[in-house]
Scaffold this motif. Structure first.
Motif, PDB file in Angstrom:
ATOM      1  N   PHE A 291     -14.441   8.761   4.495  1.00  0.00           N
ATOM      2  CA  PHE A 291     -13.893   7.800   3.559  1.00  0.00           C
ATOM      3  C   PHE A 291     -14.577   7.984   2.214  1.00  0.00           C
ATOM      4  N   ASN A 292     -13.780   8.176   1.178  1.00  0.00           N
ATOM      5  CA  ASN A 292     -14.322   8.324  -0.170  1.00  0.00           C
ATOM      6  C   ASN A 292     -13.645   7.284  -1.055  1.00  0.00           C
ATOM      7  N   LYS A 293     -14.369   6.218  -1.331  1.00  0.00           N
ATOM      8  CA  LYS A 293     -13.764   5.103  -2.054  1.00  0.00           C
ATOM      9  C   LYS A 293     -13.422   5.478  -3.489  1.00  0.00           C
ATOM     10  N   SER A 294     -14.286   6.232  -4.135  1.00  0.00           N
ATOM     11  CA  SER A 294     -14.054   6.570  -5.545  1.00  0.00           C
ATOM     12  C   SER A 294     -12.832   7.469  -5.714  1.00  0.00           C
ATOM     13  N   GLN A 295     -12.571   8.299  -4.711  1.00  0.00           N
ATOM     14  CA  GLN A 295     -11.401   9.184  -4.774  1.00  0.00           C
ATOM     15  C   GLN A 295     -10.233   8.649  -3.964  1.00  0.00           C
ATOM     16  N   THR A 296     -10.390   7.479  -3.395  1.00  0.00           N
ATOM     17  CA  THR A 296      -9.377   6.854  -2.510  1.00  0.00           C
ATOM     18  C   THR A 296      -8.796   7.882  -1.555  1.00  0.00           C
ATOM     19  N   SER A 297      -9.710   8.550  -0.858  1.00  0.00           N
ATOM     20  CA  SER A 297      -9.270   9.578   0.094  1.00  0.00           C
ATOM     21  C   SER A 297      -9.867   9.317   1.469  1.00  0.00           C
ATOM     22  N   PHE A 298      -9.200   9.881   2.464  1.00  0.00           N
ATOM     23  CA  PHE A 298      -9.652   9.747   3.854  1.00  0.00           C
ATOM     24  C   PHE A 298      -9.198  11.019   4.576  1.00  0.00           C
ATOM     25  N   HIS A 299      -9.851  12.116   4.286  1.00  0.00           N
ATOM     26  CA  HIS A 299      -9.445  13.420   4.826  1.00  0.00           C
ATOM     27  C   HIS A 299      -9.951  13.608   6.247  1.00  0.00           C
ATOM     28  N   LEU A 300      -9.115  14.230   7.049  1.00  0.00           N
ATOM     29  CA  LEU A 300      -9.418  14.479   8.470  1.00  0.00           C
ATOM     30  C   LEU A 300      -9.870  15.922   8.633  1.00  0.00           C
TER      31      LEU A 300
ATOM     32  N   ARG B  35      -0.344  -5.048   9.536  1.00  0.00           N
ATOM     33  CA  ARG B  35       0.737  -4.107   9.252  1.00  0.00           C
ATOM     34  C   ARG B  35       0.150  -2.803   8.739  1.00  0.00           C
ATOM     35  N   LEU B  36       0.684  -1.674   9.222  1.00  0.00           N
ATOM     36  CA  LEU B  36       0.226  -0.352   8.810  1.00  0.00           C
ATOM     37  C   LEU B  36       1.245   0.302   7.885  1.00  0.00           C
ATOM     38  N   TYR B  37       0.729   0.975   6.866  1.00  0.00           N
ATOM     39  CA  TYR B  37       1.554   1.775   5.963  1.00  0.00           C
ATOM     40  C   TYR B  37       1.207   3.234   6.241  1.00  0.00           C
ATOM     41  N   PHE B  38       2.228   4.021   6.535  1.00  0.00           N
ATOM     42  CA  PHE B  38       2.010   5.396   6.974  1.00  0.00           C
ATOM     43  C   PHE B  38       2.330   6.406   5.891  1.00  0.00           C
ATOM     44  N   GLY B  39       1.609   7.521   5.937  1.00  0.00           N
ATOM     45  CA  GLY B  39       2.001   8.688   5.173  1.00  0.00           C
ATOM     46  C   GLY B  39       3.163   9.387   5.866  1.00  0.00           C
TER      47      GLY B  39
ATOM     48  N   GLN C  33       0.842  -1.186   0.000  1.00  0.00           N
ATOM     49  CA  GLN C  33       0.000   0.000   0.000  1.00  0.00           C
ATOM     50  C   GLN C  33       0.884   1.244   0.000  1.00  0.00           C
ATOM     51  N   SER C  34       0.300   2.363  -0.416  1.00  0.00           N
ATOM     52  CA  SER C  34       1.009   3.629  -0.244  1.00  0.00           C
ATOM     53  C   SER C  34       0.010   4.696   0.190  1.00  0.00           C
ATOM     54  N   VAL C  35       0.505   5.634   0.956  1.00  0.00           N
ATOM     55  CA  VAL C  35      -0.327   6.697   1.515  1.00  0.00           C
ATOM     56  C   VAL C  35       0.341   8.033   1.232  1.00  0.00           C
ATOM     57  N   THR C  36      -0.450   8.970   0.728  1.00  0.00           N
ATOM     58  CA  THR C  36       0.069  10.303   0.440  1.00  0.00           C
ATOM     59  C   THR C  36      -0.661  11.333   1.289  1.00  0.00           C
TER      60      THR C  36
ATOM     61  N   ALA D 216     -10.451  28.219  13.984  1.00  0.00           N
ATOM     62  CA  ALA D 216     -10.722  28.054  12.553  1.00  0.00           C
ATOM     63  C   ALA D 216     -10.929  26.573  12.255  1.00  0.00           C
ATOM     64  N   PRO D 217     -11.604  26.260  11.137  1.00  0.00           N
ATOM     65  CA  PRO D 217     -11.720  24.854  10.722  1.00  0.00           C
ATOM     66  C   PRO D 217     -10.436  24.391  10.052  1.00  0.00           C
ATOM     67  N   VAL D 218     -10.236  23.081  10.043  1.00  0.00           N
ATOM     68  CA  VAL D 218      -9.036  22.546   9.411  1.00  0.00           C
ATOM     69  C   VAL D 218      -9.376  21.240   8.692  1.00  0.00           C
ATOM     70  N   GLU D 219      -8.673  20.996   7.592  1.00  0.00           N
ATOM     71  CA  GLU D 219      -8.774  19.721   6.894  1.00  0.00           C
ATOM     72  C   GLU D 219      -7.360  19.251   6.576  1.00  0.00           C
ATOM     73  N   LEU D 220      -7.050  18.032   6.960  1.00  0.00           N
ATOM     74  CA  LEU D 220      -5.767  17.411   6.631  1.00  0.00           C
ATOM     75  C   LEU D 220      -6.069  16.322   5.615  1.00  0.00           C
ATOM     76  N   ARG D 221      -5.363  16.386   4.482  1.00  0.00           N
ATOM     77  CA  ARG D 221      -5.724  15.531   3.364  1.00  0.00           C
ATOM     78  C   ARG D 221      -4.872  14.263   3.315  1.00  0.00           C
ATOM     79  N   CYS D 222      -5.532  13.180   2.896  1.00  0.00           N
ATOM     80  CA  CYS D 222      -4.864  11.885   2.795  1.00  0.00           C
ATOM     81  C   CYS D 222      -5.444  11.115   1.630  1.00  0.00           C
ATOM     82  N   ASN D 223      -4.580  10.606   0.773  1.00  0.00           N
ATOM     83  CA  ASN D 223      -4.984   9.707  -0.302  1.00  0.00           C
ATOM     84  C   ASN D 223      -4.199   8.414  -0.191  1.00  0.00           C
ATOM     85  N   TYR D 224      -4.819   7.333  -0.574  1.00  0.00           N
ATOM     86  CA  TYR D 224      -4.145   6.047  -0.504  1.00  0.00           C
ATOM     87  C   TYR D 224      -4.292   5.335  -1.842  1.00  0.00           C
TER      88      TYR D 224
END
Lengths: 116, 115
Positions: A67-76, A103-107, A2-5, A17-25
Motif C-alpha cells: 500500500f502506497n498512500k502517496s501514490q494511491t497504489s496497491f500493487h500485487l 460495498r466494493l468498487y472493482f477494477g 471510488q474508482s480503481v484502475t 519469473a516474478p510478476v507485478e500487477l498494478r492497481c491505482n485507486y
C-alpha cells in the motif's frame, strides 16, 4: 464514488519469473484495499487485504501487495509464479472506514497467464 | 466456512422471458450484493441490500429488480430478458460491521445466456 484502475489488462509471464500487477485507486478518504483472484468459471476468492498498519500485506499462494498512500497504489507481487497462478486478478476498494455496508468498487481486471 | 450458493451455474433463456437468479448465504450476513461481470469491464454493481426488504440501486440497475424476503436469500430478477443481459452474474455477502465487513464472500457465479 471510488474508482480503481488496473493498468494492465493482460500480463503474460514465464513460469518462475516474478510478476507485478498494478492497481491505482482514487479516494480522498481512508479506504480498505483488496485483491481478489478468479479462476476460470469460478467466483472470486480473496487473496489479501489492507486495512491498516504495515503497508506490506501478505496473502495466500505467496502473493503480497504494498500500500502506497502517496501514490494511491496497491500493487500485487509474486517473486516466482507457477502455471497454477493463471487466472484473472481484481483490485478493489471499499466504501471507507466507518461504513457498515462494505460495498466494493472493482477494477477491470488483469488476466495473468503463466507460460511453461 | 462461509458459503454463498447461487442456484444455477449455467442458464439459457429466451428473449422476453422473466428470469430469476437465486442466491443464498449461510453466515447470517446483513449485506448482500449482485454484480454483473463482462470481459474488460470488471464487476459492476447491479443492486445491493443491507437488510431484509431493503434494497438500493447500484451502478447498472436498469432492466433488473431484486427481492430480499429473508435475510439469507437475495434474488435478482430480469423482468424481460434481453440479449444484452447475457453475462456472468455474481452474488456476494458481507457482515455489517465497520471493520469486519471488509471481506465479501462470493458465490460461484451464474453464466446466463439470453437467445
Amino acid at each position: 464514488a471510488q474508482s480503481v484502475t488496473q493498468l494492465d489488462s493482460q500480463v503474460p509471464v514465464f513460469e518462475e519469473a516474478p510478476v507485478e500487477l498494478r492497481c491505482n485507486y482514487s479516494s480522498s478518504v481512508s479506504v480498505y484495499l483488496f485483491w481478489y483472484v478468479q479462476y476460470p468459471n469460478q467466483g472470486l476468492q480473496l487473496l489479501l487485504k489492507y486495512l491498516s498498519g504495515s503497508t506490506l500485506v501478505k496473502g495466500i499462494n505467496g502473493f503480497e501487495a504494498e500500500f502506497n498512500k502517496s501514490q494511491t497504489s496497491f500493487h500485487l507481487r509474486k517473486p516466482s509464479v507457477h502455471i497454477s497462478d493463471t487466472a484473472e486478478y481484481f483490485c478493489a476498494v471499499s466504501d471507507g472506514r466507518g461504513s457498515t455496508l462494505g460495498r466494493l468498487y472493482f477494477g477491470r481486471g488483469t488476466q495473468l497467464t503463466v507460460w511453461p | 466456512d462461509v458459503k454463498v450458493t447461487q442456484s444455477s451455474r449455467y442458464l439459457v433463456k429466451r428473449t422476453g422471458e422473466k428470469v430469476f437468479l437465486e442466491c443464498v448465504q449461510d453466515m447470517d450476513h446483513e449485506n448482500m450484493f449482485w454484480y454483473r461481470q463482462d470481459p474488460g469491464l470488471g464487476l459492476r454493481l447491479i443492486y445491493f441490500s443491507y437488510d431484509v426488504k431493503m434494497k438500493e440501486k447500484g451502478d447498472i440497475p436498469e432492466g433488473y429488480s431484486v427481492s430480499r424476503e429473508k435475510k439469507e436469500r437475495f434474488s435478482l430478477i430480469l423482468e424481460s430478458a434481453s440479449t444484452n443481459q447475457t453475462s456472468m452474474y455474481l452474488c456476494a455477502s458481507s457482515l455489517a460491521h465497520p471493520v469486519l465487513n471488509t471481506e465479501a464472500f462470493f458465490g460461484q457465479g451464474t453464466r446466463l445466456t439470453v437467445v
